[in-house]
Design an enzyme around this catalytic site. Sequence first.
Site, PDB file in Angstrom:
ATOM      1  N   GLY A  20       0.812  -1.211   0.000  1.00 33.61           N
ATOM      2  CA  GLY A  20       0.000   0.000   0.000  1.00 33.61           C
ATOM      3  C   GLY A  20       0.842   1.255   0.000  1.00 33.61           C
ATOM      4  N   ALA A  21       1.932   1.244  -0.775  1.00 36.26           N
ATOM      5  CA  ALA A  21       2.901   2.337  -0.724  1.00 36.26           C
ATOM      6  C   ALA A  21       2.522   3.527  -1.595  1.00 36.26           C
ATOM      7  CB  ALA A  21       4.280   1.821  -1.149  1.00 36.26           C
ATOM      8  N   ASN A  22       1.365   3.497  -2.234  1.00 32.71           N
ATOM      9  CA  ASN A  22       1.007   4.585  -3.144  1.00 32.71           C
ATOM     10  C   ASN A  22       0.332   5.766  -2.466  1.00 32.71           C
ATOM     11  OD1 ASN A  22      -1.149   2.323  -3.246  1.00 32.71           O
ATOM     12  ND2 ASN A  22      -2.296   4.165  -3.801  1.00 32.71           N
ATOM     13  N   GLY A  24      -1.025   7.655   1.686  1.00 33.25           N
ATOM     14  CA  GLY A  24      -1.171   7.611   3.132  1.00 33.25           C
ATOM     15  C   GLY A  24       0.058   7.155   3.880  1.00 33.25           C
ATOM     16  N   GLY A  26       1.571   4.301   3.895  1.00 35.56           N
ATOM     17  CA  GLY A  26       2.527   3.558   3.088  1.00 35.56           C
ATOM     18  C   GLY A  26       3.434   4.464   2.285  1.00 35.56           C
ATOM     19  N   SER A 148      -4.566  -1.186  14.122  1.00 33.71           N
ATOM     20  CA  SER A 148      -5.321   0.036  14.402  1.00 33.71           C
ATOM     21  C   SER A 148      -5.772  -0.004  15.849  1.00 33.71           C
ATOM     22  CB  SER A 148      -6.542   0.110  13.471  1.00 33.71           C
ATOM     23  OG  SER A 148      -7.529   0.990  13.977  1.00 33.71           O
ATOM     24  N   TYR A 173     -14.172  -4.647  10.262  1.00 29.01           N
ATOM     25  CA  TYR A 173     -12.889  -3.931  10.250  1.00 29.01           C
ATOM     26  C   TYR A 173     -12.128  -4.183  11.544  1.00 29.01           C
ATOM     27  CZ  TYR A 173      -9.527  -0.086  10.351  1.00 29.01           C
ATOM     28  OH  TYR A 173      -8.373   0.651  10.444  1.00 29.01           O
TER      29      TYR A 173
END
Length: 302
Positions: A20-22, A24, A26, A148, A173
């Site tokens: 998820g590095a694209n 936020g 990440g 979280s 979640y």
Amino acid sequence: MAWTVADIPDQRDRVALVTGANSGLGLETARALANRGATVLLACRQAERAEAARGQLAAEATGRLEILPLDLADLASVAAAAAEVGRRCSRLDLLINNAGVMALPRQLSADGYERQFATNHLGHFALSLALLPLLQGTPGSRVVTVTSGAHHFGRIAFDDLQGETRYDRWRAYAQSKLANTLFALELQERLRAMGSATLSLAAHPGVARTQLQPKSVAAGGGRLEALAYRLMDPLFQSAAAGALPQLYAATAEEVSGGELIAPASLAEMRGAPGRGRLPAAATRPEERARLWEISEQLCGIG
């Protein structure tokens, strides 16, 4: 004195994979590691977003930035990504299990599992185990799984893991985030039992401003939820600040395996990174082991 990205040790000659590095957390994690010289694998589902992130980071990075296609909600994609890492890399110093989805209406993954559980937990579980030989062959390696504060409200519904009988998007979640924490601690126990020097830690960002919140509001369509986010806005810290706990867990010398790193102020909602409070379920070995065994079955491992 509060820990910041300036305290990250030199990362030259080290390889980090960030899911998820694209955007936020990440994106900020990838930025901080690449700026300290690491080769960073940007593991992302959408190629165009990954390219945009690489373009954004390239101007300031001193380390290499490489794109790794990865869809955590598709176990075949996870296996392909792990195999690709093995072909490209002779070492893997850091695995940052960062990507996630939040409070979606009930959807199924490519493998037929509830999408939040599949993306947040099962995909990272399968990826970590597939990459474990490479990690264990790298001195000083670490696995950091991002959870979280919602893990305190979670319960692993072993009788209805996929939400087939009853489904609440926030309950699902919280379950997936509790699963992240249980996995991180159980992985550490198993690494220790093997005599491995690889460390596994959990980290959470507190209340950080990312794309998860607007996507959650859009998915739920509720005015009250949108209002709640607006009222809470003063509490939110930036994505860069939210990334500090996972960066601390990944790079600080003074951490130990099995720890939870979280913001140290305002009930773990914001502030500099420090030791967090584990949810009760994470301290129960039988619950961690049961989740591990079920996860192996669902992922077709073993």
